[in-house]
Design a protein around this motif. Structure first.
Motif, PDB file in Angstrom:
ATOM      1  N   PRO A 173      54.672  37.175  47.704  1.00  0.00           N
ATOM      2  CA  PRO A 173      53.468  36.451  48.148  1.00  0.00           C
ATOM      3  C   PRO A 173      52.160  37.217  47.937  1.00  0.00           C
ATOM      4  O   PRO A 173      51.158  36.637  47.539  1.00  0.00           O
ATOM      5  CB  PRO A 173      53.710  36.204  49.644  1.00  0.00           C
ATOM      6  N   GLU A 174      52.170  38.545  48.187  1.00  0.00           N
ATOM      7  CA  GLU A 174      50.944  39.338  48.052  1.00  0.00           C
ATOM      8  C   GLU A 174      50.448  39.333  46.608  1.00  0.00           C
ATOM      9  O   GLU A 174      49.247  39.309  46.349  1.00  0.00           O
ATOM     10  CB  GLU A 174      51.184  40.787  48.494  1.00  0.00           C
ATOM     11  N   LEU A 175      51.379  39.363  45.666  1.00  0.00           N
ATOM     12  CA  LEU A 175      50.992  39.369  44.262  1.00  0.00           C
ATOM     13  C   LEU A 175      50.743  37.961  43.738  1.00  0.00           C
ATOM     14  O   LEU A 175      49.852  37.747  42.921  1.00  0.00           O
ATOM     15  CB  LEU A 175      52.058  40.089  43.430  1.00  0.00           C
ATOM     16  N   ALA A 176      51.512  36.997  44.210  1.00  0.00           N
ATOM     17  CA  ALA A 176      51.310  35.605  43.780  1.00  0.00           C
ATOM     18  C   ALA A 176      49.892  35.144  44.098  1.00  0.00           C
ATOM     19  O   ALA A 176      49.250  34.463  43.293  1.00  0.00           O
ATOM     20  CB  ALA A 176      52.335  34.689  44.435  1.00  0.00           C
ATOM     21  N   SER A 177      49.383  35.548  45.256  1.00  0.00           N
ATOM     22  CA  SER A 177      48.034  35.123  45.654  1.00  0.00           C
ATOM     23  C   SER A 177      46.953  35.798  44.823  1.00  0.00           C
ATOM     24  O   SER A 177      45.822  35.319  44.761  1.00  0.00           O
ATOM     25  CB  SER A 177      47.805  35.391  47.141  1.00  0.00           C
ATOM     26  N   ALA A 178      47.282  36.905  44.166  1.00  0.00           N
ATOM     27  CA  ALA A 178      46.311  37.632  43.337  1.00  0.00           C
ATOM     28  C   ALA A 178      46.421  37.273  41.857  1.00  0.00           C
ATOM     29  O   ALA A 178      45.604  37.729  41.056  1.00  0.00           O
ATOM     30  CB  ALA A 178      46.514  39.133  43.510  1.00  0.00           C
ATOM     31  N   ARG A 179      47.388  36.451  41.490  1.00  0.00           N
ATOM     32  CA  ARG A 179      47.688  36.190  40.078  1.00  0.00           C
ATOM     33  C   ARG A 179      46.486  35.674  39.286  1.00  0.00           C
ATOM     34  O   ARG A 179      46.145  36.228  38.238  1.00  0.00           O
ATOM     35  CB  ARG A 179      48.855  35.201  39.973  1.00  0.00           C
ATOM     36  N   ALA A 180      45.836  34.633  39.759  1.00  0.00           N
ATOM     37  CA  ALA A 180      44.715  34.035  39.008  1.00  0.00           C
ATOM     38  C   ALA A 180      43.588  35.049  38.814  1.00  0.00           C
ATOM     39  O   ALA A 180      43.021  35.163  37.716  1.00  0.00           O
ATOM     40  CB  ALA A 180      44.208  32.786  39.719  1.00  0.00           C
ATOM     41  N   ARG A 181      43.269  35.794  39.868  1.00  0.00           N
ATOM     42  CA  ARG A 181      42.210  36.822  39.777  1.00  0.00           C
ATOM     43  C   ARG A 181      42.587  37.903  38.770  1.00  0.00           C
ATOM     44  O   ARG A 181      41.775  38.294  37.931  1.00  0.00           O
ATOM     45  CB  ARG A 181      41.966  37.445  41.157  1.00  0.00           C
ATOM     46  N   LEU A 182      43.813  38.369  38.846  1.00  0.00           N
ATOM     47  CA  LEU A 182      44.257  39.425  37.935  1.00  0.00           C
ATOM     48  C   LEU A 182      44.206  38.964  36.485  1.00  0.00           C
ATOM     49  O   LEU A 182      43.724  39.695  35.614  1.00  0.00           O
ATOM     50  CB  LEU A 182      45.679  39.859  38.279  1.00  0.00           C
ATOM     51  N   VAL A 183      44.713  37.786  36.228  1.00  0.00           N
ATOM     52  CA  VAL A 183      44.716  37.278  34.851  1.00  0.00           C
ATOM     53  C   VAL A 183      43.298  37.128  34.332  1.00  0.00           C
ATOM     54  O   VAL A 183      42.995  37.526  33.200  1.00  0.00           O
ATOM     55  CB  VAL A 183      45.496  35.948  34.750  1.00  0.00           C
ATOM     56  N   GLU A 184      42.410  36.597  35.147  1.00  0.00           N
ATOM     57  CA  GLU A 184      41.015  36.432  34.734  1.00  0.00           C
ATOM     58  C   GLU A 184      40.397  37.774  34.349  1.00  0.00           C
ATOM     59  O   GLU A 184      39.794  37.921  33.279  1.00  0.00           O
ATOM     60  CB  GLU A 184      40.213  35.781  35.855  1.00  0.00           C
ATOM     61  N   HIS A 185      40.551  38.776  35.213  1.00  0.00           N
ATOM     62  CA  HIS A 185      39.948  40.084  34.940  1.00  0.00           C
ATOM     63  C   HIS A 185      40.632  40.801  33.780  1.00  0.00           C
ATOM     64  O   HIS A 185      39.954  41.424  32.954  1.00  0.00           O
ATOM     65  CB  HIS A 185      39.959  40.945  36.196  1.00  0.00           C
ATOM     66  N   CYS A 186      41.953  40.705  33.699  1.00  0.00           N
ATOM     67  CA  CYS A 186      42.668  41.372  32.602  1.00  0.00           C
ATOM     68  C   CYS A 186      42.346  40.721  31.260  1.00  0.00           C
ATOM     69  O   CYS A 186      42.182  41.427  30.254  1.00  0.00           O
ATOM     70  CB  CYS A 186      44.166  41.386  32.874  1.00  0.00           C
TER      71      CYS A 186
END
Length: 193
Positions: free
Chosen positions: A25-38
């Motif tokens: 859950p902690e990483l799933a909630s960060a997925r969109a942000r991470l992909v955008e920045h990466c």
């Protein structure tokens, strides 16, 4: 400029951006942000002819690549050819160089250091997951190899949020690694001096 601040010949390492890790859950909630920045970092790196490395964890079902914890728990993951081992579909890895790893550090028993030397890389920008394990281990090994590191703080996430600040503080204080935003890193790619 100090030795830990020389980013004239960087490479971007995108670490463990794989489906299997984003079920927590902690990483799933960060997925969109991470992909955008990466994706933003990768696009800026490509535009500046900076090599992009896609570092993935991969294991064999026969246990030959398993870690001590995996062996002790008799539970493997991220097996070759499985959907969980695949890169996130929305990640733009155009022109990236793939490095497969079996441990937290991208340097441990991989060809990463040789590839960095071949591309005349003298510093690293790290992004991906997990900050407290794979990114921290890779950053520590980069320090041991005399490679300055800048960490894309908004392009990373922790599986254990309580470890985020202590990990960042350790990296900054002990290894003098730079904590930067995606926008700062993109600017650095354009003018590294």
């Amino acid at each position: 400029m100090g030795a830990t601040s020389d980013f004239t010949h960087p490479a971007l390492l995108l670490i463990d951006l794989q489906d299997g890790f984003f079920q927590a859950p902690e990483l799933a909630s960060a997925r969109a942000r991470l992909v955008e920045h990466c994706n933003e970092l990768a696009a800026a790196a490509r535009a500046s002819r900076i090599p992009v490395f896609n570092v993935r964890t991969m294991h064999k079902e026969d246990k030959s690549t398993w870690t001590l914890k995996m062996l002790e728990d008799d539970q493997g993951y991220l097996f070759e050819g499985s959907g969980k081992a695949a890169n996130l579909a929305e990640l733009d890895l155009s022109g990236s160089i793939e490095v497969l790893k079996h441990r937290d550090s991208a340097f441990w028993n991989t060809e990463l250091l040789t590839l960095l030397l071949q591309h005349r890389v003298s510093s690293l920008v790290l992004a991906g997951i997990c900050l407290e394990t794979c990114l921290a281990a890779t950053a520590a090994d980069a320090f041991a190899a005399n490679l300055p590191v800048a960490l894309g703080v908004d392009a990373t996430a922790c599986a254990d949020p309580d470890l985020k600040e202590p990990t960042l503080q350790f990296m900054q204080a002990q290894h003098r690694q730079k904590l930067m935003s995606t926008s700062q890193l993109c600017q650095m790619f354009i003018s590294p001096h």
